[in-house]
Structures are given as structure tokens and as C-alpha cells.
Design an enzyme around this catalytic site. Structure first.
Site, PDB file in Angstrom:
ATOM      1  N   TYR A 162      27.651   7.020  27.301  1.00 57.89           N
ATOM      2  CA  TYR A 162      28.325   6.070  28.196  1.00 57.89           C
ATOM      3  C   TYR A 162      29.801   5.966  27.810  1.00 57.89           C
ATOM      4  O   TYR A 162      30.686   5.988  28.674  1.00 57.89           O
ATOM      5  CB  TYR A 162      27.630   4.709  28.068  1.00 57.89           C
ATOM      6  CG  TYR A 162      28.198   3.607  28.941  1.00 57.89           C
ATOM      7  CD1 TYR A 162      27.917   3.549  30.313  1.00 57.89           C
ATOM      8  CD2 TYR A 162      28.998   2.607  28.389  1.00 57.89           C
ATOM      9  CE1 TYR A 162      28.429   2.520  31.105  1.00 57.89           C
ATOM     10  CE2 TYR A 162      29.508   1.582  29.178  1.00 57.89           C
ATOM     11  CZ  TYR A 162      29.223   1.538  30.529  1.00 57.89           C
ATOM     12  OH  TYR A 162      29.728   0.530  31.313  1.00 57.89           O
TER      13      TYR A 162
ATOM     14  N   VAL B 179      25.900   8.662  44.312  1.00 54.78           N
ATOM     15  CA  VAL B 179      27.182   9.255  43.903  1.00 54.78           C
ATOM     16  C   VAL B 179      27.002  10.540  43.099  1.00 54.78           C
ATOM     17  O   VAL B 179      27.961  11.268  42.869  1.00 54.78           O
ATOM     18  CB  VAL B 179      28.072   8.259  43.112  1.00 54.78           C
ATOM     19  CG1 VAL B 179      28.475   7.066  43.968  1.00 54.78           C
ATOM     20  CG2 VAL B 179      27.413   7.823  41.818  1.00 54.78           C
TER      21      VAL B 179
END
Ligand code: NAP
Length: 248
Positions: free
Chosen positions: A155, A64
Site C-alpha cells: 500500500y 478502475v
């Protein structure tokens, strides 16, 4: 059958939450498009689907992080299938580092995998869905994106970005009857969390999870099913926590 005959594209379907979603969606009649980096890593998911569904999944493989491969996959889907009812942006990675130790390559990797790819998948999927005047996009964010966590600034930023993108896309696409929602899982037992040591897991359960158990991938997959199905036909722009009461 909650998603009977719907075309459902799940990224990161080789294991964990994506695999659980693939199996539950197959049981509910979906025609699946499954994604991971390699066909080989999808074999287990495909075998599990064959036990519960007569439909063979359509497989697309790419990293991705690679924009051109992602774009080509959508061209293939448009050519071979021609429509898309549901997109689940699930593929993701977690790498921990205290602020002082963050490195550029890590920031780029996490942002490209967890956030940029979500934007591009939404863009290509929404082109198909707007034409159909219907669709459901579901992005997998995280409790860390809503609440933060030590050692997870990168994150958290990627997953908070997913929430902003979800709400913006929901506003843009609502007039086309395309819904966009997110889930924010808490602590789910998958490869992503298996680096936690037994002692620290027990502490997390005892101190942070009101329901006193770690979540299972199926706990998240069932909420994805609700958001994909017509049961949620008037729900858009929402972030649903799936965390056993970690955040109340
Ligand atoms: P997992 O078991 O590690 O599975 C991750 C999936 O993402 C795999 O299918 C993997 O495919 C795919 N993936 C990762 N990097 C990729 C890349 N660069 N290109 C293509 N595919 C890629 O993780 P999980 O726990 O099920 O996580 C799924 C989602 O839930 C993630 O977005 C994660 O951030 C989120 N989440 C998880 C938790 C948790 O506690 N587990 C909590 C909150 C949110 P390959 O086979 O190609 O590696």
C-alpha cells in the site's frame, strides 16, 4: 460557492472520503461526475447531493482495474459533457500484509487500483484540461505513502508512487495552467479503517495523533475543495497532509 459550475469528477464517490467530497462540492455549486463500481452503491451519495444541489450528477461505473472501461468512461464524458475542470483520484483499497506474506495477486490488485488507475485517469483528464488551458487534478495519497507503516509495504509503495506521479504531472502540466496536487490523509474514519479494533484505535489516537482525534471524511474533503478551487490558483506539485498532526 467555491466551485460554482465547475465540472468535477470524483472516483470512489460511493462512501467515505469520496462521498463527503461529493456532498461538499455539491454545496459549493459543482456539477458532479460520480464514480464507483456499481450504480446501486452510489444511491446514497446521490440522495445526499439532491438535498443540497439542483444539479443531477452524471454517473460512470467501472472497476478502475479495467483499463478499457476507464477509457470508455472518459470517451463518454467527452461526448456527453465535453469538458472537465477537476479530477479527484480518490478510489483506493488498503490490504495489509507483512513482507513475508505478500502475494502476487495482492500486489497486482493494490498497484492497479491505487497507482495505475491514477496514472490513466490523469492521462485522460489532462487531455481535456490541456485543451481548455485550465484544470485541477487532485490525487489522494496517504501518510503511509510518505512515512511507511509496518504491514503496509505494498500500500505504501502504491501511495508513494502516487506522489511521484503527482509531482511529475505537475511539472508537465503547469505550462498549460493545469495544477496537480495530492493530499496525504492520516487516520480517517471510513470503511477502509473500520477493521481496527477499539483498543488499538485508542492507542493510535493517544500515541500518534497530536490533535487527539481520528479524522472525519469531511476534514479531507475540505482540503480537496481548497485544491480544486481558485483559492489555490498558484499551488501545484504539493502534497498536503491531513492528519491532525501525525507528521510534523
Ligand atoms: P472507502 O470508504 O473504502 O471508499 C473507497 C472507495 O473507492 C469506494 O467508493 C469504492 O467504490 C472505491 N473503489 C475501491 N476499489 C475500487 C475499484 N477497484 N474500482 C472502482 N472503485 C473502487 O475508503 P476511503 O477511506 O474513503 O478512501 C478513499 C481514499 O483515501 C483511498 O484512496 C484511500 O487509500 C485514501 N486514504 C484513506 C485513509 C483513511 O484513513 N480512510 C487514509 C489515507 C488515505 P465501490 O463502491 O465500488 O466499492
Amino acid at each position: 460557492m467555491l466551485v460554482d459550475n465547475k465540472i468535477v469528477f470524483i472516483t470512489g464517490a460511493s462512501r467515505g472520503i469520496g462521498q463527503a467530497a461529493a456532498v461538499i462540492f455539491a454545496k459549493h455549486g459543482a456539477r458532479l461526475i460520480l464514480h464507483a463500481r456499481k450504480t446501486k452503491s452510489l444511491q446514497q451519495t446521490i440522495a445526499k447531493i439532491q438535498e443540497v444541489s439542483a444539479f443531477s450528477p452524471f454517473v460512470v461505473t467501472y472497476d478502475v482495474e479495467e483499463y478499457d472501461s476507464l477509457k470508455n468512461a472518459f470517451q463518454l464524458i467527452r461526448k456527453e459533457i465535453g469538458k472537465l475542470d477537476v479530477l479527484i483520484n480518490n478510489a483506493g483499497i488498503m490490504e495489509e500484509s507483512m513482507l513475508g506474506m505478500i502475494r502476487e495477486d495482492m500486489v497486482n490488485r493494490i498497484m492497479q487500483t491505487n497507482l495505475q488507475s491514477v496514472l490513466y485517469h490523469m492521462q485522460f483528464a489532462s487531455r481535456l484540461m490541456m485543451r481548455q488551458k485550465q484544470g485541477s487534478i487532485i490525487n489522494v495519497s496517504s501518510i503511509i505513502g510518505t512515512n511507511g507503516s509496518e504491514g503496509n509495504a505494498v500500500y505504501a509503495a502504491s501511495k508513494a508512487g502516487v506522489i511521484g506521479a503527482t509531482k511529475s504531472a505537475a511539472k508537465e502540466l503547469a505550462p498549460f495552467n493545469v495544477r496537480v496536487n495530492a493530499v496525504a490523509p492520516g487516520f480517517i474514519a471510513t470503511d477502509l479503517t473500520n477493521h481496527y479494533k477499539r483498543g488499538s484505535l485508542e492507542k493510535i489516537v493517544e500515541n500518534n495523533i497530536k490533535m487527539k482525534r481520528i479524522g472525519q471524511p469531511e476534514d479531507v474533503a475540505n482540503v480537496l475543495l481548497f485544491l480544486a478551487s481558485d483559492l489555490s490558483s498558484y499551488v501545484t506539485g504539493q502534497v498536503i497532509g491531513v492528519d491532525g498532526g501525525m507528521v510534523i
